[in-house]
Design an enzyme around this catalytic site. Structure first.
Site, PDB file in Angstrom:
ATOM      1  N   GLU A 180      10.225  11.857   6.390  1.00  0.00           N
ATOM      2  CA  GLU A 180       9.157  11.680   5.867  1.00  0.00           C
ATOM      3  C   GLU A 180       9.293  11.167   4.398  1.00  0.00           C
ATOM      4  O   GLU A 180      10.228  11.860   3.849  1.00  0.00           O
ATOM      5  CB  GLU A 180       8.232  12.835   6.025  1.00  0.00           C
ATOM      6  CG  GLU A 180       8.039  13.532   7.262  1.00  0.00           C
ATOM      7  CD  GLU A 180       7.568  12.889   8.393  1.00  0.00           C
ATOM      8  OE1 GLU A 180       6.584  11.978   8.042  1.00  0.00           O
ATOM      9  OE2 GLU A 180       7.790  13.160   9.648  1.00  0.00           O
ATOM     10  N   ASP A 222       1.082   4.086   1.388  1.00  0.00           N
ATOM     11  CA  ASP A 222       1.149   4.957   2.653  1.00  0.00           C
ATOM     12  C   ASP A 222       2.152   3.892   3.426  1.00  0.00           C
ATOM     13  O   ASP A 222       3.073   4.375   4.178  1.00  0.00           O
ATOM     14  CB  ASP A 222       0.003   4.883   3.529  1.00  0.00           C
ATOM     15  CG  ASP A 222      -0.975   6.070   3.031  1.00  0.00           C
ATOM     16  OD1 ASP A 222      -0.577   6.865   2.033  1.00  0.00           O
ATOM     17  OD2 ASP A 222      -2.212   5.879   3.163  1.00  0.00           O
ATOM     18  N   LYS A 223       1.906   2.420   3.340  1.00  0.00           N
ATOM     19  CA  LYS A 223       2.704   1.660   4.116  1.00  0.00           C
ATOM     20  C   LYS A 223       4.183   1.674   3.380  1.00  0.00           C
ATOM     21  O   LYS A 223       5.074   1.285   4.214  1.00  0.00           O
ATOM     22  CB  LYS A 223       2.061   0.427   4.220  1.00  0.00           C
ATOM     23  CG  LYS A 223       1.059   0.110   5.193  1.00  0.00           C
ATOM     24  CD  LYS A 223       1.882   0.056   6.522  1.00  0.00           C
ATOM     25  CE  LYS A 223       1.155   1.019   7.438  1.00  0.00           C
ATOM     26  NZ  LYS A 223       1.860   1.424   8.511  1.00  0.00           N
ATOM     27  N   ASP A 267       6.243  10.574  20.685  1.00  0.00           N
ATOM     28  CA  ASP A 267       5.146  10.142  19.728  1.00  0.00           C
ATOM     29  C   ASP A 267       5.295   8.508  19.544  1.00  0.00           C
ATOM     30  O   ASP A 267       4.418   7.665  19.716  1.00  0.00           O
ATOM     31  CB  ASP A 267       5.257  10.483  18.439  1.00  0.00           C
ATOM     32  CG  ASP A 267       4.526  12.124  18.522  1.00  0.00           C
ATOM     33  OD1 ASP A 267       3.845  12.373  19.161  1.00  0.00           O
ATOM     34  OD2 ASP A 267       4.911  12.688  17.489  1.00  0.00           O
ATOM     35  N   LYS A 273      10.688   8.214  12.972  1.00  0.00           N
ATOM     36  CA  LYS A 273      11.102   9.020  14.103  1.00  0.00           C
ATOM     37  C   LYS A 273      12.113   8.342  15.161  1.00  0.00           C
ATOM     38  O   LYS A 273      11.830   7.119  15.583  1.00  0.00           O
ATOM     39  CB  LYS A 273      10.007   9.494  15.022  1.00  0.00           C
ATOM     40  CG  LYS A 273       9.016  10.310  14.313  1.00  0.00           C
ATOM     41  CD  LYS A 273       7.647  10.705  14.841  1.00  0.00           C
ATOM     42  CE  LYS A 273       6.660  11.514  14.308  1.00  0.00           C
ATOM     43  NZ  LYS A 273       5.570  11.943  14.976  1.00  0.00           N
ATOM     44  N   PHE A 326      -8.910  -4.066  -9.827  1.00  0.00           N
ATOM     45  CA  PHE A 326      -7.902  -3.497  -8.957  1.00  0.00           C
ATOM     46  C   PHE A 326      -6.412  -3.806  -9.679  1.00  0.00           C
ATOM     47  O   PHE A 326      -5.595  -4.507  -9.109  1.00  0.00           O
ATOM     48  CB  PHE A 326      -7.997  -3.985  -7.446  1.00  0.00           C
ATOM     49  CG  PHE A 326      -7.008  -3.169  -6.527  1.00  0.00           C
ATOM     50  CD1 PHE A 326      -6.252  -2.209  -6.900  1.00  0.00           C
ATOM     51  CD2 PHE A 326      -6.921  -3.589  -5.438  1.00  0.00           C
ATOM     52  CE1 PHE A 326      -5.461  -1.457  -6.118  1.00  0.00           C
ATOM     53  CE2 PHE A 326      -6.080  -2.959  -4.579  1.00  0.00           C
ATOM     54  CZ  PHE A 326      -5.394  -2.032  -4.910  1.00  0.00           C
ATOM     55  N   LYS A 377      -5.785  -4.304   0.895  1.00  0.00           N
ATOM     56  CA  LYS A 377      -6.442  -3.803   1.978  1.00  0.00           C
ATOM     57  C   LYS A 377      -7.178  -5.037   2.434  1.00  0.00           C
ATOM     58  O   LYS A 377      -7.678  -5.881   1.631  1.00  0.00           O
ATOM     59  CB  LYS A 377      -7.304  -2.472   1.592  1.00  0.00           C
ATOM     60  CG  LYS A 377      -6.464  -1.321   1.459  1.00  0.00           C
ATOM     61  CD  LYS A 377      -7.511  -0.104   1.344  1.00  0.00           C
ATOM     62  CE  LYS A 377      -6.988   1.248   1.306  1.00  0.00           C
ATOM     63  NZ  LYS A 377      -8.146   2.270   1.429  1.00  0.00           N
ATOM     64  N   GLU A 414      14.323  16.045   9.225  1.00  0.00           N
ATOM     65  CA  GLU A 414      15.245  16.757   9.591  1.00  0.00           C
ATOM     66  C   GLU A 414      16.169  15.581  10.312  1.00  0.00           C
ATOM     67  O   GLU A 414      15.562  14.687  11.037  1.00  0.00           O
ATOM     68  CB  GLU A 414      14.732  17.214  10.986  1.00  0.00           C
ATOM     69  CG  GLU A 414      14.191  18.747  10.554  1.00  0.00           C
ATOM     70  CD  GLU A 414      12.771  18.548   9.898  1.00  0.00           C
ATOM     71  OE1 GLU A 414      12.299  18.899   8.994  1.00  0.00           O
ATOM     72  OE2 GLU A 414      11.997  17.814  10.513  1.00  0.00           O
ATOM     73  N   ARG A 473       0.274   7.952   7.811  1.00  0.00           N
ATOM     74  CA  ARG A 473      -1.295   8.084   7.300  1.00  0.00           C
ATOM     75  C   ARG A 473      -1.974   7.013   7.809  1.00  0.00           C
ATOM     76  O   ARG A 473      -3.309   6.827   7.359  1.00  0.00           O
ATOM     77  CB  ARG A 473      -1.313   8.553   5.750  1.00  0.00           C
ATOM     78  CG  ARG A 473      -2.624   9.468   5.588  1.00  0.00           C
ATOM     79  CD  ARG A 473      -2.606  10.314   4.402  1.00  0.00           C
ATOM     80  NE  ARG A 473      -2.189   9.099   3.244  1.00  0.00           N
ATOM     81  CZ  ARG A 473      -2.227  10.066   1.935  1.00  0.00           C
ATOM     82  NH1 ARG A 473      -2.451  11.226   1.678  1.00  0.00           N
ATOM     83  NH2 ARG A 473      -1.672   8.947   0.815  1.00  0.00           N
ATOM     84  N   LYS A 474      -1.620   5.965   8.351  1.00  0.00           N
ATOM     85  CA  LYS A 474      -2.107   4.796   8.703  1.00  0.00           C
ATOM     86  C   LYS A 474      -2.105   4.448  10.370  1.00  0.00           C
ATOM     87  O   LYS A 474      -1.656   3.286  10.693  1.00  0.00           O
ATOM     88  CB  LYS A 474      -1.729   3.532   8.120  1.00  0.00           C
ATOM     89  CG  LYS A 474      -2.392   3.604   6.571  1.00  0.00           C
ATOM     90  CD  LYS A 474      -3.771   3.380   6.509  1.00  0.00           C
ATOM     91  CE  LYS A 474      -4.386   3.333   5.064  1.00  0.00           C
ATOM     92  NZ  LYS A 474      -4.469   4.898   4.399  1.00  0.00           N
ATOM     93  N   HIS A 495       0.837  -1.462   0.067  1.00  0.00           N
ATOM     94  CA  HIS A 495       0.067  -0.046   0.284  1.00  0.00           C
ATOM     95  C   HIS A 495       0.925   1.482   0.165  1.00  0.00           C
ATOM     96  O   HIS A 495       1.982   1.422   0.794  1.00  0.00           O
ATOM     97  CB  HIS A 495      -0.902  -0.006   1.162  1.00  0.00           C
ATOM     98  CG  HIS A 495      -1.963   1.028   1.201  1.00  0.00           C
ATOM     99  ND1 HIS A 495      -1.590   2.239   1.494  1.00  0.00           N
ATOM    100  CD2 HIS A 495      -3.294   1.222   1.085  1.00  0.00           C
ATOM    101  CE1 HIS A 495      -2.618   3.128   1.529  1.00  0.00           C
ATOM    102  NE2 HIS A 495      -3.832   2.312   1.252  1.00  0.00           N
ATOM    103  N   LYS A 522      11.646  11.024  20.193  1.00  0.00           N
ATOM    104  CA  LYS A 522      10.352  11.396  19.644  1.00  0.00           C
ATOM    105  C   LYS A 522       9.292  10.633  20.522  1.00  0.00           C
ATOM    106  O   LYS A 522       9.147   9.356  20.434  1.00  0.00           O
ATOM    107  CB  LYS A 522      10.054  11.197  18.280  1.00  0.00           C
ATOM    108  CG  LYS A 522      10.532  12.502  17.603  1.00  0.00           C
ATOM    109  CD  LYS A 522      12.226  12.615  17.363  1.00  0.00           C
ATOM    110  CE  LYS A 522      12.689  13.421  16.550  1.00  0.00           C
ATOM    111  NZ  LYS A 522      14.158  13.486  16.287  1.00  0.00           N
ATOM    112  N   ASP A 542      -2.346   6.110  -6.222  1.00  0.00           N
ATOM    113  CA  ASP A 542      -2.968   7.046  -4.872  1.00  0.00           C
ATOM    114  C   ASP A 542      -1.669   7.284  -4.245  1.00  0.00           C
ATOM    115  O   ASP A 542      -0.905   6.654  -3.791  1.00  0.00           O
ATOM    116  CB  ASP A 542      -3.770   6.149  -3.886  1.00  0.00           C
ATOM    117  CG  ASP A 542      -4.198   6.953  -2.592  1.00  0.00           C
ATOM    118  OD1 ASP A 542      -4.062   8.212  -2.830  1.00  0.00           O
ATOM    119  OD2 ASP A 542      -4.927   6.241  -1.847  1.00  0.00           O
ATOM    120  N   ALA A 543      -1.346   8.615  -3.954  1.00  0.00           N
ATOM    121  CA  ALA A 543       0.113   9.154  -3.253  1.00  0.00           C
ATOM    122  C   ALA A 543       0.010   8.565  -1.918  1.00  0.00           C
ATOM    123  O   ALA A 543      -0.875   8.258  -1.311  1.00  0.00           O
ATOM    124  CB  ALA A 543       0.012  10.653  -3.280  1.00  0.00           C
TER     125      ALA A 543
END
Length: 385
Positions: free
Chosen positions: A42, A16-17, A275, A269, A234, A169, A55, A248-249, A14, A273, A242-243
């Site tokens: 990123e 995003d992955k 997060d 990260k 598909f 998916k 960074e 995003r997941k 995918h 961090k 799809d960008a």
């Protein structure tokens, strides 16, 4: 009481992955040379292009372009016909050093305790969760969704279903009766494929070789609905269709919606961090609480202020399943678990290149990650009496 609970997962191909994998692969390469590097990377992917930005403050010397191409190749983007592939797509790099304003908050000097020398890399709140309905102490719906997505990759890579392509998916909906999972209400599986393969064959193959292998058969019944490639086709997928973007997941990465999410993504990260590292630690705490038998279900929230060493907030919620009142259990947790960033990094040994493996199929509920261990359970049970 009857209720339906759904969760989704996505394939490693995918977009995003793949972006998450690229970000974490860059992080791993840097940490392998410089464990104290500061990294926030990123990735943005689209047709024929990967952009890596962020960074980085490090002594390491890594070939980011080669890392991007290797990550795409490992996932399966090896054919120019896909519109995005490891060998022909352009790679742009825009990396800068960490802001000195952030660095001065993270880096503390003086004092005798080394754990007081690292402040939180950002403000925010992080959640950890555990539940005793599976051996992994994870919610069943997200665990099954990940297994379906993993199985999809297995049959593609093994050649069992050679017409499959990297994107895909999965989604499952489980029916609960009085808190117990009793059946599969429905499953949705979308798999990218070669254009010449008929939908009927795809439906038969994915039902037999993916869904019925990944989901225990006891959950299927005559009322279970299965939707395979529900649009009927598909073929175009991945960054071409799809960008893709790092981070995003985040619900796929955690508990499938069974627990809150503070909002910060993990991939790319370094462990200063919070997060990332504090989310791992909150899971570690919650899992040890449940493994100790102190609750059937446990949610832990940690909150931080940028540059401040100790958490500014913490609570424990056992949803009425705890053997102690939640406020008393929170006192036990606060006394037994040191949630200062440097202490988290040391306890979980996070300055290592272990992160690319987290980039697909969830960060939790999988063996081999230190935050999934439960060495503190016996101690917690003893302290709690």
């Amino acid at each position: 009481m009857s209720r339906l609970v759904s969760a989704e997962s996505v394939a490693e191909g995918h977009p995003d992955k793949l972006a998450d994998r690229i970000s974490d692969s860059v992080l791993d390469a840097i940490l392998a040379q410089d464990p104290h590097a500061r990294v926030a990377v990123e990735a943005l992917l689209t047709r024929g292009l990967a952009l890596v930005a962020g960074e980085v403050t490090t002594k390491a010397d890594v070939d980011v372009q080669a890392i991007v191409r290797s990550a795409a190749r490992e996932v399966g983007y090896t054919d120019a016909a896909y519109g995005f592939d490891a060998d022909h797509s352009a790679v742009l790099i825009a990396l800068n050093e960490q802001s000195p304003d952030i660095a001065q908050g993270v880096d503390h000097t003086g004092g005798t305790d080394p754990h007081d020398r690292v402040g939180a890399g950002d403000q925010g709140l992080m959640f950890g969760y555990a539940i005793d309905e599976t051996p992994e102490l994870m919610p069943l719906p997200i665990l099954l969704a990940h297994r379906v997505a993993q199985r999809l990759a297995e049959v593609r890579k093994s050649g069992a279903l050679p017409y499959l392509r990297p994107d895909g998916k999965a989604q499952v909906t489980i029916q609960y009766e009085d808190g117990v999972a009793v059946r599969l209400q429905n499953a949705v599986l979308s798999a990218q494929h070669h254009p010449d393969v008929p939908l009927e064959r795809i439906e038969e193959d994915l039902l037999e070789h993916v869904l019925r292998v990944a989901v225990p058969r006891r959950f299927f019944d005559e009322r279970t609905s299965v939707y395979i490639n529900p649009t009927g086709r598909f073929v175009e997928g991945g960054p071409t269709a799809d960008a893709g973007l790092t981070g995003r997941k985040i619900i796929v990465d955690t508990y499938g919606g069974a627990a809150p999410h503070g909002g910060g993504a993990f991939s790319g990260k370094d462990p200063t961090k919070v997060d990332r590292s504090a989310s791992y630690y909150a899971r570690y705490i919650a899992k040890n609480v449940v493994a100790a038998g102190l609750a059937k279900r446990c949610q832990v929230q940690l909150a931080y202020a940028i540059g401040v060493v100790r958490p500014v907030g913490m609570y424990v919620d056992t949803f009425g399943t705890g053997v102690l009142p939640d406020d008393r259990l929170a006192e036990v947790v606060a006394a037994e678990f040191d949630a200062r960033p440097a202490a988290i990094i040391e306890q979980l040994d996070l300055r290592r290149p272990i992160y690319a493996a987290t980039s697909a199929y969830g960060h939790f509920g999988r063996p081999g990650f230190p935050w999934e261990d439960t060495p503190r359970a016996a101690r917690l049970a003893s302290v709690a009496g």
